[in-house]
Write an enzyme that holds these catalytic residues in place. Structure first.
Site, PDB file in Angstrom:
ATOM      1  N   ARG A 154     -10.254 -11.655   2.101  1.00  0.00           N
ATOM      2  CA  ARG A 154     -11.119 -12.656   1.715  1.00  0.00           C
ATOM      3  C   ARG A 154     -10.548 -13.980   1.805  1.00  0.00           C
ATOM      4  NH1 ARG A 154     -11.848  -9.186  -3.980  1.00  0.00           N
ATOM      5  NH2 ARG A 154     -11.062  -7.772  -2.502  1.00  0.00           N
ATOM      6  N   LYS A 159       0.926  -1.165   0.008  1.00  0.00           N
ATOM      7  CA  LYS A 159      -0.028   0.130   0.108  1.00  0.00           C
ATOM      8  C   LYS A 159       0.927   1.210  -0.016  1.00  0.00           C
ATOM      9  CE  LYS A 159      -3.944  -1.734   2.725  1.00  0.00           C
ATOM     10  NZ  LYS A 159      -4.812  -1.888   1.600  1.00  0.00           N
TER      11      LYS A 159
END
Ligand code: BES
Ligand code: MN
Ligand code: ZN
Length: 501
Positions: A354, A280
């Site tokens: 996920r 990120k």
């Protein structure tokens, strides 16, 4: 915080501060506020007539009593427009009052129950809202502050004052429920606010076990070797790049009671999300310590279930790991084998939530649950869609979705359904594996939900994307800035309703 309920006239109570209220536009106060106004020789009417107090929502004014009544101060708070008033406003008002009290260095006060009279609320619900708002609104996280002179005192006690002694039992019932729920939310906030170097997966697991033994919950923590045996290749793939071992936390309320219906809560426990090899940008990355909010809420729901002795078998599952880049880290292009047997192509190592949830949702199947709800700070796309106001709701069972929406309306924790249309699944088809973990920018909250749905088969399931709601940048009502615990109260409300059936 100590919570008491007492019958009597509030203008006769000797205390640091009494709290009374006013709806917007009222010029001649009635009820308890009217009684206090009379005892003060019309001081509240004077304030209204001067135009200084209009009863706007959460507006607050402090009056000094000059010995006219035994209380030292009167805090007058606005309830806003009467036709817009409800439980959530009662909670907000209580939160604002609590912070005002702390600012005045008042650590104990007496309050009337907002909405129990003209407000038309059920007395138990109104008392619950007052207690929740007070505890949640005065919450602070100061563990790492060393300059104690800067610190405001903590609220020590709140007493609910009700004129009619017949309603005291209902108020006591509501207050007890409110206290149990609000304390569970504060437990969640403490975990989420904790920096990631103070809350590794190991320390999160320890906190869960400590809380479990305190509350009489069963607990178990799976180590990486056990995850490997179970075939949790998706969770272990994410954990590869971290020096901290992953943990799979399992809490149970009413374990070994086969006569009870089973429900499972699953929470994303990324104690820090750097993005991994798909790193990120560094700006704002510090916020990613909150990426274990789903896990914390899961533990908090179990805590509340134990405190409230809910007549359900409830299981909490919290897969916990860091997501970091190093020489062992999983990489874009890697294929992981999940516990379900499905293979997953990694497109972005930043779509790690996920992956760990996939294995937890597979694990949930062994309980043959009547319902499973997962919570996760899953996608930036959900923040774009719903901002910081509502969490995204997705699921495979309309009845479960409806029940959660109902609970949301009752608790003021807003959720909004996003559609899991199968057309979106096109975006997460992989050329090399069964599925891929990222489907591009369009509808990214939905493709994440669809990804999860492939692992949540065989039971009613709902997913709450709390990426936008887990953290507040500004203080408002009963939400001081920082971790919010958003989702806990609505899940507990849903479970309480199920328990009544
Ligand atoms: N934890 C983040 C999601 C997030 C973003 C939460 C902003 C709170 C605020 C999650 O793991 C993530 O990085 N998601 C990616 C997925 C993408 C790579 C498919 C995202 O949303 O950008
Ligand atoms: Mn990520
Ligand atoms: Zn994440």
């Amino acid at each position: 915080m100590v919570i008491r309920v007492q019958a009597g006239a509030i203008q006769e109570v000797a205390t640091e501060m009494i709290v009374v209220n006013l709806f917007q536009g009222v010029t001649i106060p009635g009820g308890a506020t009217g009684a206090v106004d009379k005892a003060l020789g019309g001081a509240i009417r004077e304030l209204i007539q001067a135009g200084d107090f209009r009863g706007k929502a959460e507006q607050a004014a402090v009056l000094y009593t000059r010995g006219a009544i035994p209380a030292k101060r009167v805090l007058l708070v606005g309830l806003g427009e009467q036709n817009k008033f409800g439980l959530d406003m009662a909670r907000r008002v209580a939160g604002t009052v609590a912070r005002k009290a702390v600012e005045l260095r008042v650590t104990q006060y007496h309050s009337i129950v907002h909405g129990a009279g003209v407000g038309g609320l059920d007395p138990a619900d109104a008392a619950q809202a007052l207690v929740e708002g007070t505890i949640l609104g005065s919450y602070t996280f100061t563990e790492h502050k060393t300059d104690l002179s800067e610190q405001e005192p903590r609220l020590e006690a709140l007493t609910l004052v009700e004129l009619d002694p017949l309603t005291v039992p209902a108020h006591e019932r509501g207050a007890t429920v409110g206290k149990a729920i609000a304390e569970a939310v504060c437990f969640v906030r403490d975990l989420v606010n904790q920096p990631a170097n103070y809350l590794t997966p190991t320390l999160l697991a320890e906190a869960a076990e400590e809380m479990a033994s305190e509350m009489g919950l069963s607990s178990q923590v799976l180590e990486e070797a056990q995850m490997a045996e179970l075939g949790m290749g998706a969770l272990l793939g994410v954990a590869q790049g971290s020096a901290e071992p992953a943990k799979f936390i399992i809490l149970e309320h009413n374990a070994g009671r086969p006569e009870l219906d089973t429900y499972v809560i699953v929470g994303k426990g990324i104690t820090f999300d750097s993005g991994g090899i798909s790193l990120k940008p560094s700006e704002g990355m510090e916020a990613m310590k909150d990426d274990m909010s789903g896990a914390a809420i899961t533990l908090g729901v179990l805590r509340a279930a134990a405190a409230l002795q809910l007549p359900l078998h409830l299981v909490g599952l919290a897969p916990a790991t860091e997501n970091l880049p190093d020489g062992h880290a999983y990489k874009p292009g890697d294929v992981l084998k999940s516990m379900s047997g499905q293979t997953i192509e990694v497109i972005s190592t930043d779509a790690e939530g996920r992956l760990i949830l996939a294995d937890a949702l597979s694990y949930a199947r062994r309980y043959q649950p009547k319902g499973v709800v997962d919570l996760a700070t899953l996608t930036g796309a959900c923040v774009v869609a719903l901002g910081h106001i509502a969490s995204g709701l997705m699921g495979n069972n309309p009845e479960l979705n409806r029940a959660l929406i109902q609970a949301s309306a009752e608790t003021g924790e807003k959720i909004w359904e996003l559609p899991l249309y199968e057309e979106y699944a096109e975006q997460i088809k992989s050329d090399v594996a069964d599925i891929k973990n990222a489907g591009g920018r369009p509808a990214a909250a939905i493709t994440a939900g669809l990804f999860l749905s492939g692992f949540a088969s065989g039971y009613p399931w709902a997913h709450l994307d709390i990426a936008g709601t887990a953290w507040a940048d500004t203080t408002k009502g009963y939400l001081p800035k920082g971790a919010t615990g958003h989702g806990l109260r609505l899940l507990v409300q849903w479970l309480r309703k199920l328990g009544e059936k």
